[in-house]
Design a protein around this motif. Sequence first.
Motif, PDB file in Angstrom:
ATOM      1  N   GLY A   1       0.808  -1.214   0.000  1.00 29.25           N
ATOM      2  CA  GLY A   1       0.000   0.000   0.000  1.00 29.25           C
ATOM      3  C   GLY A   1       0.838   1.259   0.000  1.00 29.25           C
ATOM      4  N   ALA A   2       1.897   1.288   0.831  1.00 34.88           N
ATOM      5  CA  ALA A   2       2.752   2.477   0.897  1.00 34.88           C
ATOM      6  C   ALA A   2       3.463   2.710  -0.434  1.00 34.88           C
ATOM      7  CB  ALA A   2       3.771   2.327   2.027  1.00 34.88           C
ATOM      8  N   GLY A   3       3.982   1.621  -1.040  1.00 33.33           N
ATOM      9  CA  GLY A   3       4.658   1.762  -2.323  1.00 33.33           C
ATOM     10  C   GLY A   3       3.744   2.313  -3.399  1.00 33.33           C
ATOM     11  N   ASN A   4       2.536   1.751  -3.502  1.00 32.27           N
ATOM     12  CA  ASN A   4       1.586   2.235  -4.504  1.00 32.27           C
ATOM     13  C   ASN A   4       1.110   3.652  -4.208  1.00 32.27           C
ATOM     14  OD1 ASN A   4       0.607  -0.018  -6.565  1.00 32.27           O
ATOM     15  ND2 ASN A   4       1.058  -1.024  -4.627  1.00 32.27           N
ATOM     16  N   TYR A   5       0.924   3.955  -2.931  1.00 34.83           N
ATOM     17  CA  TYR A   5       0.454   5.292  -2.565  1.00 34.83           C
ATOM     18  C   TYR A   5       1.485   6.363  -2.925  1.00 34.83           C
ATOM     19  CZ  TYR A   5      -1.314   9.131   0.292  1.00 34.83           C
ATOM     20  OH  TYR A   5      -1.780  10.345   0.711  1.00 34.83           O
ATOM     21  N   VAL A   6       2.763   6.072  -2.678  1.00 36.91           N
ATOM     22  CA  VAL A   6       3.819   7.032  -3.021  1.00 36.91           C
ATOM     23  C   VAL A   6       3.850   7.273  -4.525  1.00 36.91           C
ATOM     24  CG1 VAL A   6       6.320   7.363  -3.115  1.00 36.91           C
ATOM     25  CG2 VAL A   6       5.253   6.562  -1.003  1.00 36.91           C
ATOM     26  N   VAL A   7       3.742   6.189  -5.304  1.00 34.22           N
ATOM     27  CA  VAL A   7       3.734   6.337  -6.769  1.00 34.22           C
ATOM     28  C   VAL A   7       2.521   7.136  -7.223  1.00 34.22           C
ATOM     29  CG1 VAL A   7       3.565   5.074  -8.946  1.00 34.22           C
ATOM     30  CG2 VAL A   7       5.059   4.229  -7.135  1.00 34.22           C
ATOM     31  N   GLU A   8       1.375   6.850  -6.629  1.00 30.40           N
ATOM     32  CA  GLU A   8       0.156   7.559  -7.011  1.00 30.40           C
ATOM     33  C   GLU A   8       0.241   9.049  -6.691  1.00 30.40           C
ATOM     34  OE1 GLU A   8      -2.484   3.563  -6.024  1.00 30.40           O
ATOM     35  OE2 GLU A   8      -2.697   5.370  -4.787  1.00 30.40           O
ATOM     36  N   VAL A   9       0.770   9.366  -5.513  1.00 35.10           N
ATOM     37  CA  VAL A   9       0.899  10.775  -5.128  1.00 35.10           C
ATOM     38  C   VAL A   9       1.894  11.500  -6.027  1.00 35.10           C
ATOM     39  CG1 VAL A   9       1.699  12.327  -3.314  1.00 35.10           C
ATOM     40  CG2 VAL A   9       0.217  10.405  -2.737  1.00 35.10           C
ATOM     41  N   SER A  10       3.036  10.848  -6.311  1.00 36.73           N
ATOM     42  CA  SER A  10       4.059  11.488  -7.136  1.00 36.73           C
ATOM     43  C   SER A  10       3.578  11.736  -8.567  1.00 36.73           C
ATOM     44  CB  SER A  10       5.324  10.637  -7.152  1.00 36.73           C
ATOM     45  OG  SER A  10       5.069   9.370  -7.752  1.00 36.73           O
ATOM     46  N   LYS A  11       2.678  10.859  -9.067  1.00 31.73           N
ATOM     47  CA  LYS A  11       2.171  11.006 -10.438  1.00 31.73           C
ATOM     48  C   LYS A  11       0.818  11.710 -10.493  1.00 31.73           C
ATOM     49  CE  LYS A  11       4.606   7.021 -12.367  1.00 31.73           C
ATOM     50  NZ  LYS A  11       4.469   5.738 -13.105  1.00 31.73           N
ATOM     51  N   GLY A  12       0.282  12.043  -9.329  1.00 30.14           N
ATOM     52  CA  GLY A  12      -0.995  12.739  -9.289  1.00 30.14           C
ATOM     53  C   GLY A  12      -2.163  11.893  -9.754  1.00 30.14           C
ATOM     54  N   LYS A  13      -2.093  10.588  -9.525  1.00 28.34           N
ATOM     55  CA  LYS A  13      -3.151   9.683  -9.968  1.00 28.34           C
ATOM     56  C   LYS A  13      -3.899   9.116  -8.770  1.00 28.34           C
ATOM     57  CE  LYS A  13      -0.688   8.185 -14.146  1.00 28.34           C
ATOM     58  NZ  LYS A  13      -0.154   7.002 -14.893  1.00 28.34           N
ATOM     59  N   ASP A  14      -5.135   8.708  -9.023  1.00 34.37           N
ATOM     60  CA  ASP A  14      -5.934   8.046  -8.007  1.00 34.37           C
ATOM     61  C   ASP A  14      -5.715   6.535  -8.077  1.00 34.37           C
ATOM     62  OD1 ASP A  14      -7.019  10.450  -7.160  1.00 34.37           O
ATOM     63  OD2 ASP A  14      -8.647  10.360  -8.633  1.00 34.37           O
ATOM     64  N   GLY A  15      -5.819   5.889  -6.951  1.00 35.13           N
ATOM     65  CA  GLY A  15      -5.620   4.448  -6.916  1.00 35.13           C
ATOM     66  C   GLY A  15      -6.040   3.876  -5.581  1.00 35.13           C
ATOM     67  N   TYR A  16      -5.628   2.641  -5.347  1.00 40.01           N
ATOM     68  CA  TYR A  16      -6.015   1.945  -4.128  1.00 40.01           C
ATOM     69  C   TYR A  16      -4.879   1.848  -3.122  1.00 40.01           C
ATOM     70  CZ  TYR A  16     -10.024   0.538  -6.965  1.00 40.01           C
ATOM     71  OH  TYR A  16     -11.144   0.543  -7.754  1.00 40.01           O
ATOM     72  N   GLY A  17      -3.752   2.520  -3.383  1.00 39.63           N
ATOM     73  CA  GLY A  17      -2.613   2.437  -2.477  1.00 39.63           C
ATOM     74  C   GLY A  17      -2.945   2.892  -1.071  1.00 39.63           C
ATOM     75  N   GLY A  18      -3.641   4.021  -0.947  1.00 35.88           N
ATOM     76  CA  GLY A  18      -3.991   4.535   0.377  1.00 35.88           C
ATOM     77  C   GLY A  18      -4.906   3.601   1.128  1.00 35.88           C
ATOM     78  N   ILE A  19      -5.877   3.005   0.417  1.00 42.42           N
ATOM     79  CA  ILE A  19      -6.805   2.069   1.065  1.00 42.42           C
ATOM     80  C   ILE A  19      -6.069   0.828   1.546  1.00 42.42           C
ATOM     81  CG2 ILE A  19      -8.825   0.611   0.702  1.00 42.42           C
ATOM     82  CD1 ILE A  19      -9.823   2.678  -1.320  1.00 42.42           C
ATOM     83  N   ILE A  20      -5.159   0.305   0.707  1.00 43.85           N
ATOM     84  CA  ILE A  20      -4.391  -0.881   1.097  1.00 43.85           C
ATOM     85  C   ILE A  20      -3.507  -0.567   2.296  1.00 43.85           C
ATOM     86  CG2 ILE A  20      -2.636  -2.534   0.338  1.00 43.85           C
ATOM     87  CD1 ILE A  20      -3.692  -2.183  -2.500  1.00 43.85           C
ATOM     88  N   LEU A  21      -2.900   0.625   2.289  1.00 46.11           N
ATOM     89  CA  LEU A  21      -2.043   1.034   3.400  1.00 46.11           C
ATOM     90  C   LEU A  21      -2.827   1.116   4.702  1.00 46.11           C
ATOM     91  CD1 LEU A  21       0.607   2.103   4.588  1.00 46.11           C
ATOM     92  CD2 LEU A  21      -0.030   4.375   3.764  1.00 46.11           C
ATOM     93  N   LEU A  22      -3.989   1.766   4.666  1.00 47.45           N
ATOM     94  CA  LEU A  22      -4.809   1.895   5.868  1.00 47.45           C
ATOM     95  C   LEU A  22      -5.316   0.531   6.340  1.00 47.45           C
ATOM     96  CD1 LEU A  22      -6.862   5.115   5.031  1.00 47.45           C
ATOM     97  CD2 LEU A  22      -4.948   4.885   6.614  1.00 47.45           C
ATOM     98  N   THR A  23      -5.632  -0.345   5.395  1.00 46.30           N
ATOM     99  CA  THR A  23      -6.057  -1.696   5.769  1.00 46.30           C
ATOM    100  C   THR A  23      -4.935  -2.440   6.485  1.00 46.30           C
ATOM    101  OG1 THR A  23      -7.549  -1.796   3.857  1.00 46.30           O
ATOM    102  CG2 THR A  23      -6.943  -3.888   4.901  1.00 46.30           C
ATOM    103  N   GLY A  24      -3.716  -2.315   5.957  1.00 45.44           N
ATOM    104  CA  GLY A  24      -2.572  -2.953   6.597  1.00 45.44           C
ATOM    105  C   GLY A  24      -2.334  -2.430   7.999  1.00 45.44           C
ATOM    106  N   ILE A  25      -2.458  -1.102   8.174  1.00 42.85           N
ATOM    107  CA  ILE A  25      -2.281  -0.511   9.499  1.00 42.85           C
ATOM    108  C   ILE A  25      -3.353  -1.016  10.464  1.00 42.85           C
ATOM    109  CG2 ILE A  25      -2.332   1.654  10.799  1.00 42.85           C
ATOM    110  CD1 ILE A  25      -1.081   3.002   8.348  1.00 42.85           C
ATOM    111  N   ALA A  26      -4.611  -1.110   9.981  1.00 38.22           N
ATOM    112  CA  ALA A  26      -5.702  -1.593  10.826  1.00 38.22           C
ATOM    113  C   ALA A  26      -5.468  -3.042  11.238  1.00 38.22           C
ATOM    114  CB  ALA A  26      -7.034  -1.460  10.076  1.00 38.22           C
ATOM    115  N   VAL A  27      -5.023  -3.875  10.292  1.00 35.52           N
ATOM    116  CA  VAL A  27      -4.747  -5.281  10.614  1.00 35.52           C
ATOM    117  C   VAL A  27      -3.589  -5.381  11.607  1.00 35.52           C
ATOM    118  CG1 VAL A  27      -4.001  -7.500   9.666  1.00 35.52           C
ATOM    119  CG2 VAL A  27      -5.653  -6.106   8.417  1.00 35.52           C
TER     120      VAL A  27
END
Length: 293
Positions: free
Chosen positions: A31-57
């Motif tokens: 999630g963190a890897g995808n979120y960083v790529v998404e933020v750097s490219k200005g695109k929407d994706g599921y990286g943030g959701i995966i990251l938050l899910t991992g933190i919750a687990v």
Amino acid sequence: MSEQQYEKYYVPDQSPWPFVGAVALFLIVVGAGNYVVEVSKGKDGYGGIILLTGIAVLLYMLWNWFKDQINESMAGLYSAQLSRSYRQGMSWFIFSEVMFFCAFFGALFYARVFSVPWLGGASNNVSTAAVLWPTFEAVWPLVTTPGGTQTQAMPPGGLPLYNTIILLVSSVTCHYAHVGLEKNNRKNLTMFLGLTVLLGLLFLFFQVEEYIHAYTEMGLKLDSGIYGNTFFMLTGFHGMHVTLGTILLIVMFFRVLKGHFTPDNHFAFQAASWYWHFVDVVWVCLFIFVYLL
């Protein structure tokens, strides 16, 4: 000959929590890897959701694993031999964390001592520098990327200095909380441990403010060249460790309120204290090598 006496060594039942923790860490990394790529490219994706899910687990795993450990300890299942095993395990864990940060400090050292001078023409690399980056100036921090992006260096004063003072003070309050526990002074234990938790939360709050300031006013981002990369890599991972250390101390605080721990039996508190002093030392090194030098 008298019959030899063996000390009992408690072996817990099979636990699902190591597996759950591994799944949580996998989700956090992906999630963190995808979120960083998404933020750097200005695109929407599921990286943030995966990251938050991992933190919750991860939090779910920590809660339940801590609960099992506490119940086993309070039931008197642990022995002195098992306590030594826990001490060895925590010592090796902190050593692995030391190596973890040594790798990142090593990357910073290599960039500053070797890569930057080489690009500037040192060691007879004049032609290489002219081809790769003709207008390059061998100075640190690098506030200009090869693509021409301009940024600013984070000064040591202000929030970084405040956070340094906060962590140094928190290390003192954590020590006196430990002293209070060893002397069975529950009042001092509760007061100083509570102060340590508050200081840890204050550090995290100021670090968030620092990141907001870096992104919105200084142009210092993850894509700001090698300086931005190393800055956020070191401070970000340290912030994650402070977060974990604060969670540990919060757990210890509520256990203290419930009357847990005695002067002779308090390794869980001692382990959290070790970890907190470790993150304090790492921050001092980080403040010197990232902010001051």
